[in-house]
Structures are given as structure tokens and as C-alpha cells.
Scaffold this active site. Structure first.
Site, PDB file in Angstrom:
ATOM      1  N   CYS A   1       0.873  -1.188   0.000  1.00 15.93           N
ATOM      2  CA  CYS A   1       0.000   0.000   0.000  1.00 15.93           C
ATOM      3  C   CYS A   1       0.902   1.228   0.000  1.00 15.93           C
ATOM      4  O   CYS A   1       0.905   2.010   0.951  1.00 15.93           O
ATOM      5  CB  CYS A   1      -0.919   0.010   1.212  1.00 15.93           C
ATOM      6  SG  CYS A   1      -1.984  -1.447   1.374  1.00 15.93           S
ATOM      7  N   ALA A   2       1.656   1.386  -1.061  1.00 15.55           N
ATOM      8  CA  ALA A   2       2.754   2.349  -1.063  1.00 15.55           C
ATOM      9  C   ALA A   2       2.303   3.798  -1.019  1.00 15.55           C
ATOM     10  O   ALA A   2       3.016   4.663  -0.492  1.00 15.55           O
ATOM     11  CB  ALA A   2       3.632   2.117  -2.295  1.00 15.55           C
TER      12      ALA A   2
ATOM     13  N   GLY B   1       4.612   7.009  -1.160  1.00 14.55           N
ATOM     14  CA  GLY B   1       5.945   6.423  -1.146  1.00 14.55           C
ATOM     15  C   GLY B   1       6.849   6.756   0.010  1.00 14.55           C
ATOM     16  O   GLY B   1       8.040   6.440  -0.034  1.00 14.55           O
ATOM     17  N   GLY B   2       6.314   7.344   1.083  1.00 15.33           N
ATOM     18  CA  GLY B   2       7.174   7.697   2.212  1.00 15.33           C
ATOM     19  C   GLY B   2       7.933   6.519   2.790  1.00 15.33           C
ATOM     20  O   GLY B   2       9.152   6.582   3.003  1.00 15.33           O
ATOM     21  N   LYS B   3       7.233   5.428   3.051  1.00 15.39           N
ATOM     22  CA  LYS B   3       7.887   4.250   3.628  1.00 15.39           C
ATOM     23  C   LYS B   3       8.688   3.495   2.562  1.00 15.39           C
ATOM     24  O   LYS B   3       9.700   2.869   2.880  1.00 15.39           O
ATOM     25  CB  LYS B   3       6.852   3.350   4.292  1.00 15.39           C
ATOM     26  CG  LYS B   3       6.189   4.014   5.509  1.00 15.39           C
ATOM     27  CD  LYS B   3       5.176   3.099   6.164  1.00 15.39           C
ATOM     28  CE  LYS B   3       4.537   3.788   7.363  1.00 15.39           C
ATOM     29  NZ  LYS B   3       3.706   4.953   6.961  1.00 15.39           N
TER      30      LYS B   3
ATOM     31  N   ASP C   1       0.260   0.220  -5.322  1.00 17.77           N
ATOM     32  CA  ASP C   1      -0.958   0.759  -4.720  1.00 17.77           C
ATOM     33  C   ASP C   1      -2.076   0.648  -5.748  1.00 17.77           C
ATOM     34  O   ASP C   1      -1.879   0.949  -6.938  1.00 17.77           O
ATOM     35  CB  ASP C   1      -0.779   2.217  -4.296  1.00 17.77           C
ATOM     36  CG  ASP C   1      -1.795   2.620  -3.240  1.00 17.77           C
ATOM     37  OD1 ASP C   1      -1.410   2.799  -2.072  1.00 17.77           O
ATOM     38  OD2 ASP C   1      -3.002   2.738  -3.580  1.00 17.77           O
TER      39      ASP C   1
ATOM     40  N   ASP D   1       0.854  -1.041   4.849  1.00 13.02           N
ATOM     41  CA  ASP D   1       0.526   0.216   5.531  1.00 13.02           C
ATOM     42  C   ASP D   1      -0.942   0.481   5.231  1.00 13.02           C
ATOM     43  O   ASP D   1      -1.288   1.162   4.269  1.00 13.02           O
ATOM     44  CB  ASP D   1       1.424   1.333   4.996  1.00 13.02           C
ATOM     45  CG  ASP D   1       1.258   2.638   5.750  1.00 13.02           C
ATOM     46  OD1 ASP D   1       0.562   2.645   6.785  1.00 13.02           O
ATOM     47  OD2 ASP D   1       1.814   3.658   5.291  1.00 13.02           O
TER      48      ASP D   1
ATOM     49  N   CYS E   1      -1.710   4.067  10.936  1.00 14.13           N
ATOM     50  CA  CYS E   1      -1.500   5.318  11.678  1.00 14.13           C
ATOM     51  C   CYS E   1      -2.733   5.583  12.527  1.00 14.13           C
ATOM     52  O   CYS E   1      -3.250   6.699  12.577  1.00 14.13           O
ATOM     53  CB  CYS E   1      -1.185   6.478  10.737  1.00 14.13           C
ATOM     54  SG  CYS E   1      -2.406   6.752   9.437  1.00 14.13           S
TER      55      CYS E   1
END
Length: 432
Positions: free
Chosen positions: A239-240, A243-245, A263, A306, A360
């Protein structure tokens, strides 16, 4: 703009948010476009008043005896700027743009009322229906834990290990007060803004433009490290999103070409291409169609999920979201989390592959409960112990999280009060 104009603008924006049930960022943007005379300092000050009022809507309203937009804005002014009633009156004297002042009795109530006598949900600054959820999720000190998500957040950055180190990046951002984060070995933190101030536009700085730093909350940095990505492994960020992670995983694996970012929502995925280019993360292959992942089934050493969630851990930054959240929206999210976990599981390599589940959110129904439900459907997976995972991946960092037992192992919960981060849940499962 004088103070009165700023207060009136904040009241107008809050009224727009309440009547049209729209995100506060959209309301502030539209206000700025229709009031082009307002400078950047004015817009920042107005935004601070609006966000502070939304973060503490329940407690401010209870203390003022009135939760109208006007009352909330004056409460935010008194609390955030430390202005007493007489100082507010003096500052607004003769200002024809200023909204009507609350009464002296309202200001006195706000200053003297004992918040400890308020209902639990008011003290926690959450909707009534979420009080039980927070109590289950955060334990005996849930009110203090929830209230910490009503504070102003810092601005966190992650240093891209592919292009630089933390000491050099901190030196280039020293004028902004950037200092090493307490837990993440890759993080820099710029303190929360005070009063009418604003965070620096770090995206305009060379250190950002050159890809040496990325904006990423310290909690997000930590869960990315806990995935445990190693050079030589095949890794899927399922679940990109933007793209932070993914970027963090690319740096952790020293740029080897074995990371896949997927994604299902191409609009969410769109920013990843520019971010990968700036960070020089050439190891990442981006996918927007599930058919492109067929070769990865049963072949990934690590899969990161994520998951879509309520975002309750980000309410310091998006306080309007907590007042829009409903039971039906929470139920929809938990169904989506089950579905995405089931979809991602088939890519995990049998015999030791890892599945990292991240949200989160701080709500147990989205976190530990989803892991338990997944294990019931997938008995070939087992939960690792969160403490052991932390020691393995962050050996030099003292563990600082809430433990979430379940499934024969445990997950962990990062919170604003305990960890000083946004709220994140993390659990790592191994496929037998």
C-alpha cells in the site's frame, strides 16, 4: 492584517468547515484564494487559530461554555497566545473587523473552570462515541494519551542514508532548530510552532531539493525500520501510496533493485515517481496493476501493509478528521484492512517470510483486533514479539512504546504522549 481581521477570518473558516463538512485544509486554501491581500504571515496565523480550535474543540467549548466558532477562536487565542481578557480587549479596541468579544464571564470561566470535572471525552478532546474505543486501546491513562494528540506537532525529517548523514543535514538546517530525534537514528526534528509562527518551508531548501532529507514523522520512520528490510531481500510495499515508507525501505537496503511499490489507487501513487527521482532510489519498481505482481506470489521476504485506516494517530496534524469520523466509517476501514491483509499474505514467502502490518491509528479495533482476525483466517502465520523485533532492528534505541499482546506474540503502539510521535501501530508476522 490586524488581529481582529485574523480572528474574523478564523471564525469564517471554522464556520465553513462546520456547515459544509469539508477538510479544513480545503477551507483554508479557498479562503486564501478569495482574500489575496492576506500575506503568508496572516495565513499562517489564521491557520494556527483554526487548527488549535479544532484540536481542542471539546475542551475549549466546555471551558468557554460555548462551542461556537467564535468562542473556539477566542479560546485558541487565549490559550495559544497566553492573552488575558483585558489584553485581548485592548488589542482589538477600534478594530472594525474584529468579531464580537465573548463576555467577561465567559473569559473568566475559561480561565478558572476545572477541566478535571469535565466528562472524560471532553478532557480527552474526542467525540463521545470514541471514549470507550480509546479506553480499550490506550489503557488506564487513555485520557492523557488522547489529549496529547491535541497538541501542536513538530516537523520531522528523515535523512536519506543513500545521499547523506544526519550530522551534515542537521548543520544545513541549524537555523531552523533542527536536532536529532530521540528514537529514530535517521530523524531530525524541528520543534512545534509557537503562537502565530509557522514551520520553515524546508521543501525549498537545497538539502530537500537534492534528496538528502524527506518530510516523515519519527513514528513512520521507526515502523519503516522495524520492517527489517535487508539488502538482497525481495520486498513489497503493498500500500505504497505517495511512497514515504518505500523511500525508507530503499535507503535501508542500500539501493539494491529488489523493492516493489504497489498501490491500487493510482492517484495516491502518482507522487512516488518524483520522490523516487529526487531521493535517487533507483532500486524501486513501481506497480499500479495487481497483474504486474504475479511473479512475486510466495516470493517476497518481506511485505509491508501500511493499511488504510481512520488516521486517529495523525490528529495533531489533521484535527478536523476526528470530528468527521463515524462508526460506519470505522467499520468500513476494518473491512478494508481485513481485505488488504488477505491480499498481501499470498506474496509472503513460506518458511520465514515476514508480513509487517502498520496503521497510523491508535484504535484497537483497527490494530490488534485485525491481527487476531487475520491469524484466525491464516493459521500458517504467527506474530513475533514486538520487544524482540525492536531489539533486533533498533538495538541501540531504548524501547519506548505501548505493548499490544495478542496472537501468541505482540504488536506495539507509538503515541504522542509516550513516544513523542504520531500514533502508529506495528506488528510483524512470520509465515511458517
Amino acid at each position: 492584517m490586524r488581529l481582529g481581521g485574523r480572528l474574523a477570518a478564523a471564525v469564517e473558516v471554522l464556520d465553513d468547515v462546520a456547515k459544509r463538512h469539508r477538510p479544513v485544509a480545503d477551507a483554508l486554501k479557498d479562503w486564501g484564494l478569495s482574500h489575496r491581500f492576506a500575506g503568508s504571515g496572516d495565513r499562517s496565523a489564521i491557520g494556527n487559530l483554526v487548527y488549535d480550535a479544532l484540536r481542542r474543540r471539546r475542551s475549549f467549548g466546555w471551558r468557554m461554555g460555548n462551542d461556537s466558532p467564535r468562542a473556539l477562536v477566542f479560546a485558541a487565542l487565549a490559550e495559544g497566545y497566553g492573552m488575558a481578557a483585558d489584553a485581548v480587549a485592548a488589542a482589538l479596541e477600534g478594530d472594525r473587523f474584529a468579531p464580537k468579544l465573548p463576555s467577561a464571564a465567559d473569559f473568566e470561566r475559561f480561565r478558572t473552570v476545572d477541566l478535571a470535572k469535565a466528562p472524560d471525552a471532553v478532557r480527552a478532546d474526542v467525540p463521545d462515541w470514541l471514549a470507550d474505543e480509546f479506553a480499550i486501546s490506550l489503557g488506564p491513562e487513555w485520557i492523557a494519551e488522547a489529549a496529547a494528540f491535541a497538541e501542536r506537532p513538530p516537523l520531522d525529517l528523515r535523512v536519506n542514508a543513500l545521499l547523506g548523514n544526519r550530522e551534515e543535514a542537521a548543520a544545513k538546517l541549524a537555523e531552523f532548530g533542527a536536532a536529532a530525534t530521540r528514537l529514530s537514528p535517521l530523524g531530525l526534528r524541528i520543534p512545534p510552532i509557537a503562537g502565530a509562527g509557522r514551520h520553515p518551508n524546508v521543501q525549498a531548501e537545497a538539502v530537500f531539493q537534492m534528496g538528502t532529507v524527506e518530510v516523515q514523522d519519527e513514528g513512520s520512520q521507526l515502523v519503516s525500520l522495524l520492517v527489517g528490510a535487508k539488502a538482497g531481500e525481495t520486498i513489497l510495499d503493498f500500500c505504497a501510496g505517495a511512497g514515504g515508507k518505500t523511500l525508507a525501505l530503499a535507503a535501508a537496503t542500500a539501493g539494491e533493485r529488489r523493492i516493489h511499490a504497489f498501490d491500487a489507487d493510482r492517484r495516491r501513487l502518482a507522487p512516488i515517481y518524483e520522490r523516487l527521482r529526487r531521493a535517487r532510489a533507483e532500486s524501486v519498481e513501481v506497480h499500479s496493476r495487481t497483474g504486474e505482481l504475479e511473479a512475486l506470489e510466495g516470493a517476497c521476504d518481506r511485505v509491508l501493509v501500511d493499511a488504510p485506516c481512520t488516521g486517529s494517530g495523525t490528529w495533531r496534524r489533521r484535527p478536523d478528521a476526528k470530528w468527521r469520523l463515524s462508526r460506519s466509517a470505522l467499520e468500513k476501514r476494518t473491512a478494508e484492512q481485513d481485505a488488504v491483509l488477505d491480499s498481501a499474505a499470498r506474496f509472503v514467502r513460506p518458511g520465514g517470510g515476514r508480513l509487517a502490518y502498520v496503521t497510523c491509528s491508535v484504535l484497537a479495533s483497527e490494530n490488534g483486533a485485525r491481527v487476531e482476525a487475520f491469524l484466525a483466517r491464516h493459521p500458517d502465520f504467527a506474530v513475533e514479539d514486538a520487544g524482540a523485533v525492536w531489539r533486533e532492528e533498533l538495538s541501540d534505541v531504548p524501547p519506548d512504546f505501548l505493548n499490544v499482546p495478542g496472537g501468541g506474540g505482540s504488536g506495539l503502539l507509538l503515541t504522542a504522549r509516550r513516544s513523542g510521535t504520531d500514533g502508529f501501530f506495528f506488528a510483524r508476522l512470520v509465515r511458517r
